[in-house]
Design an enzyme around this catalytic site. Structure first.
Site, PDB file in Angstrom:
ATOM      1  N   ARG A 118      -4.967   5.087   7.329  1.00  0.00           N
ATOM      2  CA  ARG A 118      -3.651   5.131   6.953  1.00  0.00           C
ATOM      3  C   ARG A 118      -3.617   6.401   6.052  1.00  0.00           C
ATOM      4  NH1 ARG A 118      -2.170  -1.067   6.443  1.00  0.00           N
ATOM      5  NH2 ARG A 118      -4.462  -1.267   5.698  1.00  0.00           N
ATOM      6  N   GLU A 121      -9.779  -1.004  -1.232  1.00  0.00           N
ATOM      7  CA  GLU A 121     -10.808  -0.959  -0.152  1.00  0.00           C
ATOM      8  C   GLU A 121     -12.070  -0.422  -0.364  1.00  0.00           C
ATOM      9  OE1 GLU A 121      -8.810   0.401   3.387  1.00  0.00           O
ATOM     10  OE2 GLU A 121      -6.802  -0.770   2.697  1.00  0.00           O
ATOM     11  N   ASN A 144      -0.006   1.066  -9.527  1.00  0.00           N
ATOM     12  CA  ASN A 144      -0.622   1.854  -8.328  1.00  0.00           C
ATOM     13  C   ASN A 144      -0.030   3.199  -8.555  1.00  0.00           C
ATOM     14  OD1 ASN A 144      -2.177   0.215  -6.895  1.00  0.00           O
ATOM     15  ND2 ASN A 144      -0.894   0.218  -4.989  1.00  0.00           N
ATOM     16  N   GLU A 166      -2.083  -7.972  -5.590  1.00  0.00           N
ATOM     17  CA  GLU A 166      -3.451  -7.834  -5.662  1.00  0.00           C
ATOM     18  C   GLU A 166      -3.911  -6.446  -5.958  1.00  0.00           C
ATOM     19  OE1 GLU A 166      -5.961 -10.177  -4.881  1.00  0.00           O
ATOM     20  OE2 GLU A 166      -7.053  -8.293  -5.265  1.00  0.00           O
ATOM     21  N   CYS A 208      -1.599   2.170   0.314  1.00  0.00           N
ATOM     22  CA  CYS A 208      -1.056   1.900  -0.607  1.00  0.00           C
ATOM     23  C   CYS A 208      -0.309   2.907  -1.619  1.00  0.00           C
ATOM     24  CB  CYS A 208      -1.522   0.944  -1.358  1.00  0.00           C
ATOM     25  SG  CYS A 208      -1.908  -0.433  -0.243  1.00  0.00           S
ATOM     26  N   LYS A 214       2.594   4.687   0.022  1.00  0.00           N
ATOM     27  CA  LYS A 214       3.789   3.966   0.142  1.00  0.00           C
ATOM     28  C   LYS A 214       4.366   3.385  -1.157  1.00  0.00           C
ATOM     29  CE  LYS A 214       2.216  -0.779   1.349  1.00  0.00           C
ATOM     30  NZ  LYS A 214       2.409  -1.380   0.474  1.00  0.00           N
TER      31      LYS A 214
HETATM   32  N1  NAI Z   1      -4.905  -2.587   1.820  1.00  0.00           N
HETATM   33  C1  NAI Z   1      -5.288  -2.786   0.469  1.00  0.00           C
HETATM   34  O1  NAI Z   1      -6.243  -2.433  -0.175  1.00  0.00           O
HETATM   35  C2  NAI Z   1      -4.168  -3.538  -0.267  1.00  0.00           C
HETATM   36  C3  NAI Z   1      -2.910  -3.679   0.148  1.00  0.00           C
HETATM   37  N2  NAI Z   1      -2.044  -4.496  -0.868  1.00  0.00           N
HETATM   38  C4  NAI Z   1      -0.738  -5.257  -0.225  1.00  0.00           C
HETATM   39  O2  NAI Z   1      -1.020  -6.234   0.522  1.00  0.00           O
HETATM   40  C5  NAI Z   1      -0.144  -6.250   1.862  1.00  0.00           C
HETATM   41  C6  NAI Z   1      -0.926  -6.443   2.870  1.00  0.00           C
HETATM   42  O3  NAI Z   1      -1.779  -5.090   3.138  1.00  0.00           O
HETATM   43  P1  NAI Z   1      -2.895  -5.029   4.172  1.00  0.00           P
HETATM   44  O4  NAI Z   1      -3.783  -6.267   4.048  1.00  0.00           O
HETATM   45  O5  NAI Z   1      -3.776  -4.008   4.053  1.00  0.00           O
HETATM   46  O6  NAI Z   1      -2.076  -5.415   5.797  1.00  0.00           O
HETATM   47  P2  NAI Z   1      -2.733  -5.279   7.156  1.00  0.00           P
HETATM   48  O7  NAI Z   1      -1.582  -4.382   7.741  1.00  0.00           O
HETATM   49  O8  NAI Z   1      -4.213  -4.867   7.162  1.00  0.00           O
HETATM   50  O9  NAI Z   1      -2.516  -6.663   7.667  1.00  0.00           O
HETATM   51  C7  NAI Z   1      -1.415  -7.438   7.743  1.00  0.00           C
HETATM   52  C8  NAI Z   1      -1.419  -8.591   8.543  1.00  0.00           C
HETATM   53  O10 NAI Z   1      -0.259  -9.386   8.682  1.00  0.00           O
HETATM   54  C9  NAI Z   1      -0.246  -9.689   9.812  1.00  0.00           C
HETATM   55  N3  NAI Z   1       1.335 -10.320  10.228  1.00  0.00           N
HETATM   56  C10 NAI Z   1       2.364  -9.787  10.191  1.00  0.00           C
HETATM   57  N4  NAI Z   1       3.476 -10.509  10.332  1.00  0.00           N
HETATM   58  C11 NAI Z   1       2.838 -11.823  10.217  1.00  0.00           C
HETATM   59  C12 NAI Z   1       3.349 -13.032  10.462  1.00  0.00           C
HETATM   60  N5  NAI Z   1       4.715 -13.205  10.688  1.00  0.00           N
HETATM   61  N6  NAI Z   1       2.920 -14.251  10.215  1.00  0.00           N
HETATM   62  C13 NAI Z   1       1.466 -13.994  10.147  1.00  0.00           C
HETATM   63  N7  NAI Z   1       0.643 -12.880   9.984  1.00  0.00           N
HETATM   64  C14 NAI Z   1       1.602 -11.667  10.189  1.00  0.00           C
HETATM   65  C15 NAI Z   1      -0.571  -8.785  10.973  1.00  0.00           C
HETATM   66  O11 NAI Z   1      -0.699  -9.214  12.070  1.00  0.00           O
HETATM   67  C16 NAI Z   1      -1.745  -8.173  10.099  1.00  0.00           C
HETATM   68  O12 NAI Z   1      -2.959  -8.739  10.456  1.00  0.00           O
HETATM   69  C17 NAI Z   1       0.784  -4.974   1.742  1.00  0.00           C
HETATM   70  O13 NAI Z   1       1.631  -5.544   1.233  1.00  0.00           O
HETATM   71  C18 NAI Z   1       0.085  -3.922   0.903  1.00  0.00           C
HETATM   72  O14 NAI Z   1       0.770  -3.204   0.238  1.00  0.00           O
HETATM   73  C19 NAI Z   1      -2.389  -4.844  -2.045  1.00  0.00           C
HETATM   74  C20 NAI Z   1      -3.381  -4.509  -2.545  1.00  0.00           C
HETATM   75  C21 NAI Z   1      -4.625  -3.739  -1.715  1.00  0.00           C
HETATM   76  O1  UGA Z   2      -2.500  -1.589  -3.618  1.00  0.00           O
HETATM   77  C1  UGA Z   2      -3.605  -1.216  -3.165  1.00  0.00           C
HETATM   78  O2  UGA Z   2      -3.486  -1.353  -1.821  1.00  0.00           O
HETATM   79  C2  UGA Z   2      -4.707  -0.659  -3.865  1.00  0.00           C
HETATM   80  O3  UGA Z   2      -4.501   0.636  -3.718  1.00  0.00           O
HETATM   81  C3  UGA Z   2      -5.683   1.441  -4.502  1.00  0.00           C
HETATM   82  O4  UGA Z   2      -6.973   1.146  -3.714  1.00  0.00           O
HETATM   83  P1  UGA Z   2      -7.179   1.722  -2.282  1.00  0.00           P
HETATM   84  O5  UGA Z   2      -5.994   2.821  -1.731  1.00  0.00           O
HETATM   85  O6  UGA Z   2      -7.986   0.993  -1.369  1.00  0.00           O
HETATM   86  O7  UGA Z   2      -8.131   3.053  -2.875  1.00  0.00           O
HETATM   87  P2  UGA Z   2      -8.567   3.929  -4.303  1.00  0.00           P
HETATM   88  O8  UGA Z   2     -10.065   3.833  -4.369  1.00  0.00           O
HETATM   89  O9  UGA Z   2      -7.404   3.738  -5.043  1.00  0.00           O
HETATM   90  O10 UGA Z   2      -8.321   5.428  -3.493  1.00  0.00           O
HETATM   91  C4  UGA Z   2      -6.769   5.785  -3.058  1.00  0.00           C
HETATM   92  C5  UGA Z   2      -7.089   7.411  -2.779  1.00  0.00           C
HETATM   93  O11 UGA Z   2      -6.980   7.831  -4.013  1.00  0.00           O
HETATM   94  C6  UGA Z   2      -8.075   8.975  -3.911  1.00  0.00           C
HETATM   95  N1  UGA Z   2      -8.722   9.124  -5.152  1.00  0.00           N
HETATM   96  C7  UGA Z   2      -9.117   8.363  -6.002  1.00  0.00           C
HETATM   97  C8  UGA Z   2      -9.497   8.290  -7.099  1.00  0.00           C
HETATM   98  C9  UGA Z   2      -9.977   9.624  -7.887  1.00  0.00           C
HETATM   99  O12 UGA Z   2     -10.366   9.817  -8.887  1.00  0.00           O
HETATM  100  N2  UGA Z   2      -9.235  10.541  -7.111  1.00  0.00           N
HETATM  101  C10 UGA Z   2      -8.781  10.536  -5.707  1.00  0.00           C
HETATM  102  O13 UGA Z   2      -8.428  11.412  -4.962  1.00  0.00           O
HETATM  103  C11 UGA Z   2      -9.254   8.472  -2.985  1.00  0.00           C
HETATM  104  O14 UGA Z   2      -9.791   9.330  -2.240  1.00  0.00           O
HETATM  105  C12 UGA Z   2      -8.220   7.801  -1.904  1.00  0.00           C
HETATM  106  O15 UGA Z   2      -7.502   8.728  -1.099  1.00  0.00           O
HETATM  107  C13 UGA Z   2      -5.966   0.818  -5.718  1.00  0.00           C
HETATM  108  O16 UGA Z   2      -6.937   1.482  -6.627  1.00  0.00           O
HETATM  109  C14 UGA Z   2      -5.896  -0.568  -5.680  1.00  0.00           C
HETATM  110  O17 UGA Z   2      -6.164  -1.291  -7.211  1.00  0.00           O
HETATM  111  C15 UGA Z   2      -4.671  -1.329  -5.202  1.00  0.00           C
HETATM  112  O18 UGA Z   2      -4.929  -2.922  -5.079  1.00  0.00           O
END
Ligand code: NAI
Ligand code: UGA
Length: 450
Positions: A334, A158, A214, A154, A266, A269
């Site tokens: 985070r 955010e 990323n 994905e 993200c 990590k």
């Molecule tokens: N936060 C973001 O913007 C993005 C995150 N990702 C990836 O997506 C994944 C999820 O990230 P987030 O949504 O931020 O995590 P999050 O920590 O917000 O949510 C994860 C959810 O999974 C649940 N969970 C854990 N174990 C479970 C189980 N066994 N069965 C059902 N539910 C369970 C937790 O209770 C929690 O609600 C990570 O690998 C992250 O790297 C990818 C793109 C964007």
């Molecule tokens: O894997 C993920 O979770 C996601 O991580 C980022 O998304 P996100 O962490 O939600 O936010 P960003 O807008 O990318 O910002 C990340 C960090 O970079 C910083 N940033 C961003 C852009 C920039 O020009 N400069 C800068 O310092 C932001 O302030 C923030 O702290 C990626 O942009 C998404 O494509 C990806 O799906």
């Protein structure tokens, strides 16, 4: 079509809701009973613009359901998306226990062909482990059911998650069979109206694509932070340099904004995890090691400017912080740079008056009870009797403030702008000292009385 999305965090909840929005029958599953009960009552666990209305609308239409019961929810589904967390383990590698736990549960309860999709960000080789986990559970049941695995990373951000999901630049899907490709193509067809492609590929390449994306974005940011720091030393203005290079389409003008380091759940990590994956396989990611190092240093840059202005003794001083979340339009704290800045200020005996439009609750949760941190009800309250203002997150409402009121409420007219949202010259003319990132600091020309 019918799907289950396991994990209702930022990714799972947005994914499930957006699939429901285009007419697919979706059940979002989580082990967190409170989250699911709240969602059933229309209470969302996270702040994401536009998500609440979309959840409520789709629940009302009967297309979006919430459950803690994976066993029941996956019956009759075409695909099950695993969208649980993959936090960094002690050594920086992605912890796969939640992903593999869900895979096992799916294997224990599926009763028909299913595509098991990893949506979480996972290292190369994870889909293979998912496949093995599901197969082992089926074997324990003496079941000869068939299934496929797919990797569908994905890319949403955010704060803009819905827009990103509904109108993606591209959808990346790793598959091993035509049958799985067919299911995934059908599911994603409604999102391709803007002409952007689905890129089908092999599973390891899809898994690697996510980390490469990323890491590339994090590299752009650290590179610009390095350039910004050098601009300050050399008498240049990074805002000009950014515009100068960003207009070259080979470089592009996105993700080259210097600041106080990238945060969030993200970039930090995923950069760590890719360095670790490489090391485990006998390769050193030298660029990414530098990216990480620059980022760690960058989180301290604003604090160092405060020290430079006020001298070494900050004890007894109070600092107003505007913004706590790692970026605007989210409550996610985070790896937020604000945490590092607050920790350093408090360690010097200073106190903090902080305001954020949505992240205060989450900040309180992360920072715990501390008499030296006061959370203010609005941005101006945070300024009262503070020694200086620090801009930590560039929320839109901070961009055009009432400078007269700022000048009146602060003890000293000093602004440390960690996001370069103000113009040094304007502030200088209004009698402020101003410190940005990669720009020349200015001291007030004359003391203006408002
Ligand atoms: N936060 C973001 O913007 C993005 C995150 N990702 C990836 O997506 C994944 C999820 O990230 P987030 O949504 O931020 O995590 P999050 O920590 O917000 O949510 C994860 C959810 O999974 C649940 N969970 C854990 N174990 C479970 C189980 N066994 N069965 C059902 N539910 C369970 C937790 O209770 C929690 O609600 C990570 O690998 C992250 O790297 C990818 C793109 C964007
Ligand atoms: O894997 C993920 O979770 C996601 O991580 C980022 O998304 P996100 O962490 O939600 O936010 P960003 O807008 O990318 O910002 C990340 C960090 O970079 C910083 N940033 C961003 C852009 C920039 O020009 N400069 C800068 O310092 C932001 O302030 C923030 O702290 C990626 O942009 C998404 O494509 C990806 O799906």
């Amino acid at each position: 079509m019918k799907i289950a999305v396991v994990g209702t965090g930022y990714v799972g909840l947005v994914t499930g809701t957006c699939f429901a929005e285009v007419g697919i029958d979706v059940t979002c599953i989580d082990v967190n009973v409170k989250k699911i009960e709240d969602l059933k009552h229309g209470i969302l666990p996270i702040y994401e613009p536009g998500l609440e209305e979309m959840v409520l609308r789709n629940v009302e239409k009967g297309r979006l359901h919430f459950s803690t019961d994976l066993a029941t929810a996956i019956q009759g589904c075409d695909a099950a998306f695993i969208a649980v967390g993959t936090p960094p383990g002690e050594d920086g590698s992605a912890d796969l226990k939640y992903v593999l736990g869900v895979a096992r549960e799916i294997g224990q309860h599926m009763n028909d062909y299913l595509v098991v999709v990893t949506k979480s960000t996972v290292p190369v080789g994870t889909a293979k482990k998912v496949k093995q986990a599901v197969a082992e559970e089926l074997e324990k049941r003496n079941s000869n059911l068939t299934f496929d695995v797919a990797s569908n990373p994905e890319f949403l951000k955010e704060g803009a998650a819905i827009e990103d999901f509904l109108k993606p630049d591209r959808i990346v899907i790793g598959v091993e069979s035509e049958k799985a490709e067919e299911v995934m193509r059908k599911l994603y067809k409604p999102f391709l109206l803007n002409g952007h492609p689905i890129i089908f590929m092999d599973v390891p390449s899809a898994e690697m694509t996510k980390y490469a994306a990323n890491s590339m974005l994090a590299t752009k940011i650290s590179f610009m932070n390095d350039i910004a720091n050098l601009c300050e030393i050399m008498g240049a203005d990074v805002n000009m340099v950014r515009r100068g290079i960003g207009s070259d389409t080979r470089i592009g003008n996105k993700f080259i904004y210097p600041g106080i380091g990238y945060g969030g759940s993200c970039f930090p990590k995923d950069v760590k995890a890719l360095i670790k994956t490489a090391a485990e396989n006998g390769y050193q990611m030298q660029i990414l090691q530098a990216v990480e190092l620059v980022n760690e240093n960058q989180k301290e840059v604003l604090f160092n400017k405060v020290k430079k202005h006020f001298g070494s003794d900050l004890s007894g001083k109070t600092f107003a912080l505007w913004g706590l979340s790692f970026k605007p339009k989210t409550d996610d704290m985070r790896e937020a740079p604000s945490l590092v800045i607050i920790e350093k200020l408090l360690a010097e005996g200073a106190s903090v008056q902080a305001y954020d439009p949505v992240a205060i609750k989450e900040a309180q949760h992360m920072l715990g009870d501390n008499d030296s941190i006061v959370y203010s009800k609005d941005e101006y309250e945070a300024l009262i009797d503070a020694d200086a203002l620090l801009i930590v997150t560039e929320w839109p409402e901070f961009r055009s403030p009432n400078y007269q009121v700022i000048g009146k409420l602060l003890k000293n007219k000093v602004i440390f702008d960690g996001r370069n949202i103000y113009e040094a010259k304007d502030l200088q003319e209004m009698g402020f000292a101003y410190y940005g990132i990669g720009v020349q600091e200015v001291q007030p020309v004359t003391e203006t009385t408002f």
